[in-house]
Design an enzyme around this catalytic site. Structure first.
Site, PDB file in Angstrom:
ATOM      1  N   CYS A   2     -27.366  21.905 -38.491  1.00 56.99           N
ATOM      2  CA  CYS A   2     -28.402  22.738 -37.881  1.00 56.99           C
ATOM      3  C   CYS A   2     -28.674  23.998 -38.708  1.00 56.99           C
ATOM      4  O   CYS A   2     -27.810  24.464 -39.437  1.00 56.99           O
ATOM      5  CB  CYS A   2     -27.947  23.188 -36.515  1.00 56.99           C
ATOM      6  SG  CYS A   2     -27.370  21.866 -35.460  1.00 56.99           S
ATOM      7  N   ARG A  27     -30.798  21.070 -45.229  1.00 63.40           N
ATOM      8  CA  ARG A  27     -29.497  20.903 -44.593  1.00 63.40           C
ATOM      9  C   ARG A  27     -29.421  19.641 -43.740  1.00 63.40           C
ATOM     10  O   ARG A  27     -28.347  19.225 -43.349  1.00 63.40           O
ATOM     11  CB  ARG A  27     -29.198  22.122 -43.710  1.00 63.40           C
ATOM     12  CG  ARG A  27     -29.102  23.404 -44.484  1.00 63.40           C
ATOM     13  CD  ARG A  27     -29.044  24.594 -43.554  1.00 63.40           C
ATOM     14  NE  ARG A  27     -27.835  24.590 -42.765  1.00 63.40           N
ATOM     15  CZ  ARG A  27     -26.758  25.293 -43.059  1.00 63.40           C
ATOM     16  NH1 ARG A  27     -26.742  26.053 -44.120  1.00 63.40           N
ATOM     17  NH2 ARG A  27     -25.688  25.255 -42.296  1.00 63.40           N
ATOM     18  N   TRP A  74     -29.442  19.161 -35.744  1.00 64.28           N
ATOM     19  CA  TRP A  74     -28.817  17.912 -36.181  1.00 64.28           C
ATOM     20  C   TRP A  74     -27.918  17.504 -35.024  1.00 64.28           C
ATOM     21  O   TRP A  74     -26.911  18.154 -34.749  1.00 64.28           O
ATOM     22  CB  TRP A  74     -28.022  18.181 -37.459  1.00 64.28           C
ATOM     23  CG  TRP A  74     -27.476  16.980 -38.145  1.00 64.28           C
ATOM     24  CD1 TRP A  74     -28.127  16.171 -39.038  1.00 64.28           C
ATOM     25  CD2 TRP A  74     -26.144  16.449 -38.038  1.00 64.28           C
ATOM     26  NE1 TRP A  74     -27.283  15.174 -39.478  1.00 64.28           N
ATOM     27  CE2 TRP A  74     -26.061  15.319 -38.882  1.00 64.28           C
ATOM     28  CE3 TRP A  74     -25.014  16.805 -37.313  1.00 64.28           C
ATOM     29  CZ2 TRP A  74     -24.914  14.564 -39.019  1.00 64.28           C
ATOM     30  CZ3 TRP A  74     -23.859  16.044 -37.443  1.00 64.28           C
ATOM     31  CH2 TRP A  74     -23.823  14.938 -38.291  1.00 64.28           C
ATOM     32  N   ASN A 100     -25.598  26.931 -33.570  1.00 65.19           N
ATOM     33  CA  ASN A 100     -24.981  25.964 -34.478  1.00 65.19           C
ATOM     34  C   ASN A 100     -23.518  25.874 -34.101  1.00 65.19           C
ATOM     35  O   ASN A 100     -22.898  26.898 -33.823  1.00 65.19           O
ATOM     36  CB  ASN A 100     -25.041  26.427 -35.937  1.00 65.19           C
ATOM     37  CG  ASN A 100     -26.421  26.335 -36.518  1.00 65.19           C
ATOM     38  OD1 ASN A 100     -27.346  25.866 -35.856  1.00 65.19           O
ATOM     39  ND2 ASN A 100     -26.569  26.782 -37.750  1.00 65.19           N
ATOM     40  N   GLY A 101     -22.952  24.673 -34.168  1.00 66.45           N
ATOM     41  CA  GLY A 101     -21.533  24.510 -33.855  1.00 66.45           C
ATOM     42  C   GLY A 101     -21.366  23.613 -32.644  1.00 66.45           C
ATOM     43  O   GLY A 101     -22.303  22.917 -32.229  1.00 66.45           O
ATOM     44  N   GLU A 484     -16.991   8.966 -57.154  1.00 67.20           N
ATOM     45  CA  GLU A 484     -18.132   9.872 -57.035  1.00 67.20           C
ATOM     46  C   GLU A 484     -19.445   9.131 -57.321  1.00 67.20           C
ATOM     47  O   GLU A 484     -20.448   9.344 -56.640  1.00 67.20           O
ATOM     48  CB  GLU A 484     -17.940  11.072 -57.986  1.00 67.20           C
ATOM     49  CG  GLU A 484     -19.084  12.056 -58.072  1.00 67.20           C
ATOM     50  CD  GLU A 484     -19.494  12.677 -56.738  1.00 67.20           C
ATOM     51  OE1 GLU A 484     -18.779  12.530 -55.746  1.00 67.20           O
ATOM     52  OE2 GLU A 484     -20.574  13.297 -56.699  1.00 67.20           O
ATOM     53  N   LYS A 488     -22.494   8.813 -54.635  1.00 71.80           N
ATOM     54  CA  LYS A 488     -23.865   9.261 -54.908  1.00 71.80           C
ATOM     55  C   LYS A 488     -24.856   8.186 -54.498  1.00 71.80           C
ATOM     56  O   LYS A 488     -25.862   8.458 -53.865  1.00 71.80           O
ATOM     57  CB  LYS A 488     -24.081   9.576 -56.402  1.00 71.80           C
ATOM     58  CG  LYS A 488     -23.552  10.886 -56.916  1.00 71.80           C
ATOM     59  CD  LYS A 488     -24.270  12.111 -56.425  1.00 71.80           C
ATOM     60  CE  LYS A 488     -23.754  12.599 -55.121  1.00 71.80           C
ATOM     61  NZ  LYS A 488     -22.534  13.377 -55.067  1.00 71.80           N
ATOM     62  N   GLU A 491     -24.964   7.415 -50.669  1.00 80.62           N
ATOM     63  CA  GLU A 491     -25.428   8.590 -49.949  1.00 80.62           C
ATOM     64  C   GLU A 491     -26.960   8.684 -49.949  1.00 80.62           C
ATOM     65  O   GLU A 491     -27.572   8.893 -48.912  1.00 80.62           O
ATOM     66  CB  GLU A 491     -24.827   9.795 -50.669  1.00 80.62           C
ATOM     67  CG  GLU A 491     -24.911  11.094 -49.972  1.00 80.62           C
ATOM     68  CD  GLU A 491     -24.253  12.207 -50.794  1.00 80.62           C
ATOM     69  OE1 GLU A 491     -23.962  12.019 -51.990  1.00 80.62           O
ATOM     70  OE2 GLU A 491     -24.070  13.282 -50.231  1.00 80.62           O
ATOM     71  N   HIS A 508      -6.249  -6.700 -56.735  1.00 75.93           N
ATOM     72  CA  HIS A 508      -5.417  -6.700 -55.529  1.00 75.93           C
ATOM     73  C   HIS A 508      -6.272  -6.891 -54.280  1.00 75.93           C
ATOM     74  O   HIS A 508      -5.837  -6.569 -53.185  1.00 75.93           O
ATOM     75  CB  HIS A 508      -4.609  -5.403 -55.454  1.00 75.93           C
ATOM     76  CG  HIS A 508      -3.643  -5.268 -56.590  1.00 75.93           C
ATOM     77  ND1 HIS A 508      -2.483  -5.987 -56.673  1.00 75.93           N
ATOM     78  CD2 HIS A 508      -3.709  -4.532 -57.721  1.00 75.93           C
ATOM     79  CE1 HIS A 508      -1.847  -5.690 -57.796  1.00 75.93           C
ATOM     80  NE2 HIS A 508      -2.584  -4.809 -58.454  1.00 75.93           N
ATOM     81  N   LYS A 607     -26.366  18.813 -45.452  1.00 79.93           N
ATOM     82  CA  LYS A 607     -25.870  19.434 -46.670  1.00 79.93           C
ATOM     83  C   LYS A 607     -24.513  20.077 -46.449  1.00 79.93           C
ATOM     84  O   LYS A 607     -23.606  19.940 -47.253  1.00 79.93           O
ATOM     85  CB  LYS A 607     -26.885  20.493 -47.145  1.00 79.93           C
ATOM     86  CG  LYS A 607     -26.468  21.218 -48.412  1.00 79.93           C
ATOM     87  CD  LYS A 607     -26.377  20.280 -49.596  1.00 79.93           C
ATOM     88  CE  LYS A 607     -25.905  20.952 -50.853  1.00 79.93           C
ATOM     89  NZ  LYS A 607     -25.450  19.952 -51.851  1.00 79.93           N
TER      90      LYS A 607
HETATM   91  O1  M6R Z   1     -19.903  22.239 -49.255  1.00 78.15           O
HETATM   92  P1  M6R Z   1     -18.757  21.351 -49.559  1.00 78.15           P
HETATM   93  O2  M6R Z   1     -18.524  21.178 -51.023  1.00 78.15           O
HETATM   94  O3  M6R Z   1     -17.495  21.759 -48.857  1.00 78.15           O
HETATM   95  O4  M6R Z   1     -19.164  19.939 -48.977  1.00 78.15           O
HETATM   96  C1  M6R Z   1     -18.295  18.848 -48.998  1.00 78.15           C
HETATM   97  C2  M6R Z   1     -19.018  17.557 -48.726  1.00 78.15           C
HETATM   98  O5  M6R Z   1     -19.622  17.584 -47.471  1.00 78.15           O
HETATM   99  C3  M6R Z   1     -20.080  17.263 -49.787  1.00 78.15           C
HETATM  100  O6  M6R Z   1     -19.546  17.247 -51.070  1.00 78.15           O
HETATM  101  C4  M6R Z   1     -20.764  15.914 -49.525  1.00 78.15           C
HETATM  102  O7  M6R Z   1     -19.859  14.868 -49.688  1.00 78.15           O
HETATM  103  C5  M6R Z   1     -21.970  15.784 -50.454  1.00 78.15           C
HETATM  104  N1  M6R Z   1     -23.145  15.454 -49.709  1.00 78.15           N
HETATM  105  C6  M6R Z   1     -21.781  14.761 -51.507  1.00 78.15           C
HETATM  106  O8  M6R Z   1     -22.882  14.637 -52.344  1.00 78.15           O
END
Ligand code: M6R
Length: 612
Positions: A2, A27, A74, A100-101, A484, A488, A491, A508, A607
C-alpha cells in the site's frame, strides 16, 4: 504494498495527492482512493483497479479543498473492492483514515465496536481504527482520541487521519510501517515513500515507531505515544526526481538494468581508491568493521533478491575473509531461535530498508546482543536507522518491482566488505590485493560491456518466449546467480515457471523433468569448476533439453555445448555474479516483453513488502 499520501497546504489537494499516488504506483496495488476536506465535509472517492480509474472519476467530479489523504491498497484483509479500498470513515463522517500495515487484534476490537453500535462498511482491519477514534472522541477531543485509539492497536501501522473539525491539520502515526514527512514551501506532506513527493520537496523528517504527528502547512509537531514532545531535525534527500522517471525507456526495469554501471560506481565512490590501494568507509561503518575479529561469526539475513546477494556474500566472505557465514531468509531467521551473541555480526541486506521480516530480524539480532550492519539503498529507512552501522548502496531509486541495479549494488557492497575484512585479517597477499582492487574498479566498465549482450538476448528471448518452464543452473558463486535469474523470470512473467538449482543437484531429482526442448539456462562463466558445469550440460543434452549458456568471453570449451550462447567479459569468479546478472535480467525482461507482461508492476507483487 500500500501507498499513503497526505497533503496540507495551499494547492488543491486532489491533484497533488493523485500525482503523489502515481509515483507510488510502482509499489503494487489493486485499488485506490482519497478523502478531501472542503471546509464543511469530508468527501471520499474510491475505485478498484488502476489509479487512472480513480483519476477519471475525479476528473468528472472533482473534490475541492487543500487538505486531504490518499491511498493505494494492496489487499490483505478483504478482497480488492470499492468498499474495502481506503480511506475508511467513522459512522458520522467526522474522520477519514488511510493505513498501511496489519492490525492484528482487529477482530476483538471490531466485535467490541459492533456491540457499542458502530456500523461497518468494509471487511478490512483498517476500518476499526476509524470507529475506535470515533468511540474515544465521545469523551475526549479528537487528537486525544486518536492517541488513545493508537494504544489499543496491535500489529503494524502507518496511519494518516483527516478530521472534519481540524481543517488545517492532518494527524499521523507509525509503528513498524514507514511514514515520512515532507516539508515544502507553505505546504507539508505525509508519504509512505519519499519518491511520492520528490517533485515538491527534498526536505524530509523521518519518524520513529510509536510517534504521533500533527501536520500543519508549516511542518510537523512530533510527540511520543505518551505525549512527550520530540525534537527531530529535517534531512535533505539526495535523490533527484528525474531518477524516478522513465527517461525515454519503455519500462523502469529496463532503465534500471542500464543504470547498473553508474549504480556500481556510486557504491564504490569514496570507498575504493585503486591508486592508493585502499578501501575505506565512513567513520561509523569503518569502526564497525574494525571491531569484527577473525573469530567472528557472520549471519546474513534478507529476503528475495537481497537474499540471493547474501548467498553470494557467503561464498565471498568464507573464501576471502575466512569468516564463517550463515545466510537466512529473514522470515525464517526470526522464528528459528538463532544462536547469536556479542561475537556475532548480522548483515541485513535490503533495498528498501522497510521489508517487515528483515526489520524484525534486525530487531531480534539487536535484542540478542549481536552487532548489525545494514546494506541498504534507501536513506533514512527503518532498517538503516535501526542498524548499528549502514553501508548505503547509493544505487538511486529503484522503481520496478523486479530488483536489478539494487542487486548488483548489493553485490558490490559485499565485495567491498569482503576485501576490507580479508585485508584487515591478513588473508590477502599484496599482489592479489592490488589485482583485486583494480578488477573491482573495472566493474562498472565490465558491466557496460555485459549490457552489450542485449541485442543477442532479445533474439534469444524471442526463441524461448513460448516455453513455460525453465531451469537455471549454476555452481558455487553462480548458484545464487541461477536462483536470481529464475526469480527474475517468474516474477515479471507470471506465465512461466522458472526454478534455480545448484547444477550438481540436478541429477538428484530435477533432471527427471527434462525432455525435448526444455530450456535450461546454464550460468557458466569460466571458473575452477567449469569442467563440472560442462558435465551437467552434457546430462541435459543427453535428455534433449535445450541449453542456453551464459559463458565468459574466450571460453571456447563450453561454447560448443550451447544451443544459445551469450558471453560476458572474463573476470575472477569473485566478480562474476555481478556480470552474469546483466544477461539474466535482460533475458527475463525480453521474454516478459514478448509475452506482453506487465513488467514494472507484475500482478500480486509489491515493491516493498512491509507486512509479514
Ligand atoms: O527491499 P528489500 O531488498 O528488502 O526487498 C526484498 C525482496 O522483497 C525483493 O528483493 C523482491 O524479491 C524483489 N521483487 C525481487 O526482484
Amino acid at each position: 504494498m500500500c501507498g499513503i499520501v497526505g497533503y496540507v497546504g495551499r494547492a488543491e489537494a486532489m491533484g497533488t495527492i493523485l500525482e503523489a499516488l502515481g509515483r507510488l504506483e510502482y509499489r503494487g496495488y489493486d485499488s485506490a482512493g482519497m478523502a478531501v476536506l472542503n471546509g464543511r465535509a469530508i468527501q471520499v472517492c474510491k475505485r478498484t483497479g488502476k489509479l487512472k480509474v480513480l483519476a477519471e472519476t475525479l476528473r468528472a467530479k472533482p473534490l475541492a479543498g487543500t487538505v486531504g489523504i490518499g491511498h493505494t491498497r494492496w489487499a490483505t484483509h478483504g478482497e480488492p473492492s470499492e468498499a474495502n479500498a481506503h480511506p475508511h470513515t467513522d459512522c458520522r463522517g467526522e474522520l477519514s483514515v488511510v493505513h498501511n500495515g496489519i492490525i492484528e487484534n482487529y477482530a476483538p476490537l471490531k466485535a467490541r465496536l459492533l456491540e457499542q453500535g458502530h456500523r461497518f462498511r468494509s471487511h478490512t482491519d483498517t476500518e476499526v481504527i476509524a470507529h475506535l477514534i470515533e468511540e474515544y472522541a465521545k469523551h475526549a477531543p479528537l487528537p486525544s482520541a486518536f492517541r488513545r485509539a493508537l494504544k489499543d492497536l496491535q500489529g503494524s501501522y502507518a496511519l494518516c487521519v483527516l478530521f472534519r473539525r481540524e481543517p488545517g491539520r492532518l494527524f499521523g502515526a507509525r509503528k513498524g510501517s514507514p511514514l515520512i514527512v515532507g516539508v515544502g514551501k507553505g505546504e507539508a506532506l505525509f508519504a509512505s515513500d519519499v519518491t511520492a513527493f520528490l517533485d515538491r520537496t527534498r526536505t524530509v523528517v523521518y519518524l520513529n515507531d510509536d510517534e504521533v504527528v500533527e501536520l500543519a502547512a508549516k511542518g510537523p509537531t512530533i510527540t511520543t505515544l505518551a505525549g512527550k514532545a520530540v525534537t527531530r531535525k529535517s534531512s535533505t534527500v539526495s535523490w533527484d526526481v528525474s531518477a524516478a522517471r522513465k527517461e525515454g525507456y519503455d519500462h523502469f526495469m529496463l532503465k534500471e538494468i542500464h543504470e547498473q554501471p553508474q549504480a556500481i560506481e556510486q557504491t564504490l565512490f569514496n570507498r575504493l581508491d585503486v591508486g592508493r590501494r585502499r578501501i575505506a568507509f565512513d567513520r561509523r561503518t569503518q569502526r564497525f568493521l574494525d571491531r569484527i575479529s577473525a573469530q567472528e561469526k557472520i549471519v546474513i539475513i534478507a529476503c528475495g533478491t537481497a537474499y540471493h546477494a547474501g548467498l553470494v556474500g557467503e561464498y565471498m566472505l568464507e573464501e576471502f575473509a575466512r569468516l564463517p557465514v550463515d545466510v537466512d531468509f529473514a522470515s525464517e531467521f526470526r522464528y528459528r531461535g538463532p544462536m547469536l551473541d556479542r561475537r556475532t555480526t548480522v548483515i541485513a541486506i535490503t533495498q528498501s530498508g522497510e521489508t517487515a521480516d528483515t526489520l524484525a530480524g534486525v530487531r531480534l539480532a539487536k535484542r540478542k546482543g549481536a552487532n548489525v550492519l545494514a546494506i541498504c539503498n534507501v536513506m533514512g529507512s527503518s532498517i538503516a536507522r535501526e542498524a548499528d552501522a549502514v553501508l548505503y548502496t547509493h544505487a538511486g531509486p529503484e522503481i520496478a518491482v523486479a530488483s536489478t541495479k539494487a542487486y548488483t549494488a548489493q553485490l558490490t557492497a559485499l565485495l567491498l566488505v569482503t576485501l576490507a575484512l580479508a585485508k584487515a585479517h591478513g588473508r590477502v597477499r599484496p599482489e592479489a590485493w592490488k589485482r583485486l582492487l583494480a578488477e573491482l574498479g573495472r566493474l562498472p566498465d565490465l558491466v557496460r560491456q555485459a549490457l552489450a549482450t542485449e541485442p543477442a538476448l532479445e533474439e534469444i528471448a524471442a526463441k524461448y518466449a513460448r516455453a513455460r518452464n525453465f531451469y537455471y543452473l549454476g555452481r558455487r558463486y553462480n548458484y545464487p546467480s541461477a536462483l536470481e535469474g529464475a526469480l527474475k523470470l517468474k516474477e515479471i512473467c507470471p506465465l512461466i515457471h522458472a526454478e534455480g538449482y545448484a547444477a550438481g543437484e540436478m541429477k538428484h531429482g530435477p533432471i527427471s523433468l527434462i525432455r525435448q526442448g526444455w530450456p535450461v539456462v546454464f550460468v557458466a562463466p569460466r571458473t575452477p569448476v567449469s569442467e563440472k558445469v560442462i558435465s551437467n550440460i552434457e546430462e541435459v543434452r543427453a535428455r534433449r533439453g535445450t541449453c542456453l549458456v551464459v559463458a565468459s568471453e574466450g571460453d571456447d570449451d563450453i561454447s560448443r555445448y550451447a544451443d544459445s550462447l551469450v558471453r560476458v567479459p572474463r573476470t575472477d569468479e569473485l566478480f562474476s555474479p555481478v556480470l552474469v546478472a546483466v544477461p539474466l535480467q535482460l533475458l527475463a525482461y525480453h521474454i516478459a516483453r514478448a509475452n506482453e507482461c506487465d513488467i514494472d508492476q507484475p500482478p500480486n507483487l509489491a515493491k516493498s513488502v512491509t507486512v509479514e
